[in-house]
Design a protein around this motif. Structure first.
Motif, PDB file in Angstrom:
ATOM      1  N   ALA A 152       0.825  -1.205   0.000  1.00 26.64           N
ATOM      2  CA  ALA A 152       0.000   0.000   0.000  1.00 26.64           C
ATOM      3  C   ALA A 152       0.865   1.264   0.000  1.00 26.64           C
ATOM      4  O   ALA A 152       0.571   2.241  -0.710  1.00 26.64           O
ATOM      5  CB  ALA A 152      -0.927  -0.001   1.213  1.00 26.64           C
ATOM      6  N   MET A 153       1.936   1.251   0.771  1.00 24.89           N
ATOM      7  CA  MET A 153       2.833   2.405   0.812  1.00 24.89           C
ATOM      8  C   MET A 153       3.569   2.571  -0.522  1.00 24.89           C
ATOM      9  O   MET A 153       3.849   3.692  -0.955  1.00 24.89           O
ATOM     10  CB  MET A 153       3.830   2.251   1.954  1.00 24.89           C
ATOM     11  N   GLN A 154       3.878   1.465  -1.178  1.00 25.84           N
ATOM     12  CA  GLN A 154       4.481   1.527  -2.518  1.00 25.84           C
ATOM     13  C   GLN A 154       3.540   2.260  -3.465  1.00 25.84           C
ATOM     14  O   GLN A 154       3.954   3.148  -4.224  1.00 25.84           O
ATOM     15  CB  GLN A 154       4.714   0.104  -3.030  1.00 25.84           C
ATOM     16  N   ILE A 155       2.275   1.901  -3.417  1.00 24.90           N
ATOM     17  CA  ILE A 155       1.277   2.526  -4.295  1.00 24.90           C
ATOM     18  C   ILE A 155       1.110   4.002  -3.951  1.00 24.90           C
ATOM     19  O   ILE A 155       1.013   4.853  -4.837  1.00 24.90           O
ATOM     20  CB  ILE A 155      -0.064   1.778  -4.183  1.00 24.90           C
ATOM     21  N   ALA A 156       1.095   4.316  -2.661  1.00 25.51           N
ATOM     22  CA  ALA A 156       0.958   5.714  -2.236  1.00 25.51           C
ATOM     23  C   ALA A 156       2.129   6.549  -2.730  1.00 25.51           C
ATOM     24  O   ALA A 156       1.953   7.664  -3.234  1.00 25.51           O
ATOM     25  CB  ALA A 156       0.857   5.787  -0.711  1.00 25.51           C
TER      26      ALA A 156
ATOM     27  N   ILE B  58       0.126   3.169 -12.492  1.00 27.49           N
ATOM     28  CA  ILE B  58      -1.130   3.331 -13.227  1.00 27.49           C
ATOM     29  C   ILE B  58      -1.887   2.017 -13.372  1.00 27.49           C
ATOM     30  O   ILE B  58      -3.063   2.008 -13.733  1.00 27.49           O
ATOM     31  CB  ILE B  58      -0.904   3.950 -14.617  1.00 27.49           C
ATOM     32  N   ALA B  59      -1.201   0.897 -13.121  1.00 32.28           N
ATOM     33  CA  ALA B  59      -1.827  -0.418 -13.257  1.00 32.28           C
ATOM     34  C   ALA B  59      -1.006  -1.442 -12.488  1.00 32.28           C
ATOM     35  O   ALA B  59       0.123  -1.159 -12.072  1.00 32.28           O
ATOM     36  CB  ALA B  59      -1.921  -0.812 -14.727  1.00 32.28           C
TER      37      ALA B  59
ATOM     38  N   SER C 216       5.975   2.574 -14.280  1.00 32.20           N
ATOM     39  CA  SER C 216       4.573   2.940 -14.067  1.00 32.20           C
ATOM     40  C   SER C 216       3.634   1.811 -13.687  1.00 32.20           C
ATOM     41  O   SER C 216       2.464   2.062 -13.398  1.00 32.20           O
ATOM     42  CB  SER C 216       4.026   3.637 -15.330  1.00 32.20           C
ATOM     43  N   THR C 217       4.121   0.565 -13.720  1.00 29.90           N
ATOM     44  CA  THR C 217       3.256  -0.540 -13.297  1.00 29.90           C
ATOM     45  C   THR C 217       3.782  -1.120 -11.983  1.00 29.90           C
ATOM     46  O   THR C 217       4.992  -1.259 -11.797  1.00 29.90           O
ATOM     47  CB  THR C 217       3.168  -1.642 -14.362  1.00 29.90           C
ATOM     48  N   LEU C 218       2.864  -1.435 -11.107  1.00 33.04           N
ATOM     49  CA  LEU C 218       3.212  -1.813  -9.734  1.00 33.04           C
ATOM     50  C   LEU C 218       4.231  -2.948  -9.660  1.00 33.04           C
ATOM     51  O   LEU C 218       5.267  -2.821  -8.995  1.00 33.04           O
ATOM     52  CB  LEU C 218       1.939  -2.214  -8.980  1.00 33.04           C
ATOM     53  N   LEU C 219       3.960  -4.065 -10.321  1.00 32.60           N
ATOM     54  CA  LEU C 219       4.807  -5.238 -10.164  1.00 32.60           C
ATOM     55  C   LEU C 219       6.211  -5.051 -10.723  1.00 32.60           C
ATOM     56  O   LEU C 219       7.167  -5.671 -10.242  1.00 32.60           O
ATOM     57  CB  LEU C 219       4.149  -6.459 -10.808  1.00 32.60           C
ATOM     58  N   GLN C 220       6.355  -4.186 -11.728  1.00 32.41           N
ATOM     59  CA  GLN C 220       7.671  -3.966 -12.324  1.00 32.41           C
ATOM     60  C   GLN C 220       8.447  -2.844 -11.645  1.00 32.41           C
ATOM     61  O   GLN C 220       9.649  -2.693 -11.863  1.00 32.41           O
ATOM     62  CB  GLN C 220       7.547  -3.683 -13.823  1.00 32.41           C
TER      63      GLN C 220
END
Length: 274
Positions: A180-184, A189-190, A237-241
């Motif tokens: 969640a903190m990574q996303i914040a 974008i995906a 720009s993508t979470l997993l990468q």
């Protein structure tokens, strides 16, 4: 006597911010004349809402919270005009009451939330009551619902941002917070390249090709170099990468594998003020 339709009531409600029943009564008393109906509402104590209807609500609170079973969650954004109001304890409590209502009733859309009953009135009417009480424009302008095998909620910066992460299975508080903190922080974008909308990929590729051409590279090299630029876009720009913020030597995907080889992120929502 003029016929008052639901569309008329809704139009007046959008124009003034007054409650549905108040708008209907105002139109009936004014024989369907909108200007007179607005005056009627103002005389009945609705003038603050009417005068504030064009104000911007860039401040407020964002609350993200999961249900008791940890398999669903919501983010609610309640907007106001000033941080003074946003920091008010009663304002935060009101926002929390909306969150609790949404979770208790499994509400999945903002329309359903506005229509839900809170202490004997609809949420929409309760929000309008806050306008008259506080003297600022108040809006329930952000809402997200997530459901999955496991859901983590995270609030960042004193109610200024909320994140929900949907996992394939329940996760520990530490793992959930890490993602969640990574996303914040990184605002992907995906989830992955396959989740990026086709039009976004096409736009990035077009930009990359034009950049390569502007650099004077041969046309036959443009596609290959552009593909590399698009891959870099996915990595950033993508979470997993993305590089994991707590250890830049590994990707988020690598981190998840180190926790559980079968653990997946199926989606996320990120809402911030402004």
């Amino acid at each position: 006597m003029a016929t008052i339709t639901a569309a008329d009531v809704n139009k007046l409600r959008q124009q003034t911010g007054a409650g549905m029943m108040d708008c209907r009564k105002a139109l009936v008393e004014s024989d369907g004349d909108f200007e007179k109906a607005v005056d009627y509402l103002r005389k009945k104590g609705q003038k603050v809402a009417a005068l504030r209807s064009d104000r911007e609500t860039k401040e407020g609170v964002i609350i993200a919270q999961t249900a008791a079973d940890g398999k669903s969650g919501v983010i609610v954004g309640l907007g106001c005009e000033t941080d003074f109001v946003a920091k008010n304890e009663d304002f935060v409590k009101f926002a929390q009451s909306i969150v609790d209502l949404a979770l208790a009733n499994g509400i999945k859309t903002i329309d359903a939330l506005n229509a839900a009953s809170l202490d004997g009135a609809t949420v929409a009417d309760k929000v309008n009551d806050q306008v008259a009480k506080i003297g600022e424009k108040i809006t329930l302008n952000k809402f997200e619902f997530v459901e999955a095998g496991g859901v983590t909620a995270y609030i960042h910066g004193n109610y200024r941002m909320g994140v929900l992460v949907a996992f394939s299975k329940p996760v520990s508080a530490e793992v959930g917070k890490d993602i969640a903190m990574q996303i914040a922080a990184m605002n992907p974008i995906a989830v992955d390249a396959d989740s990026v909308p086709a039009d976004v990929i096409a736009r990035e590729k077009e930009i990359a090709v034009e950049q390569v051409k502007a650099e004077g590279k041969p046309a036959e090299m443009a596609e290959k170099i552009a593909a590399g630029k698009v891959n870099k876009f996915f990595k950033e720009s993508t979470l997993l990468q993305q590089a994991f913020v707590k250890d830049s030597n590994k990707s988020v995907a690598d981190y998840l594998k180190s926790v559980d080889a079968d653990l997946k992120v199926s989606g996320f929502k990120r809402i911030a003020l402004g």
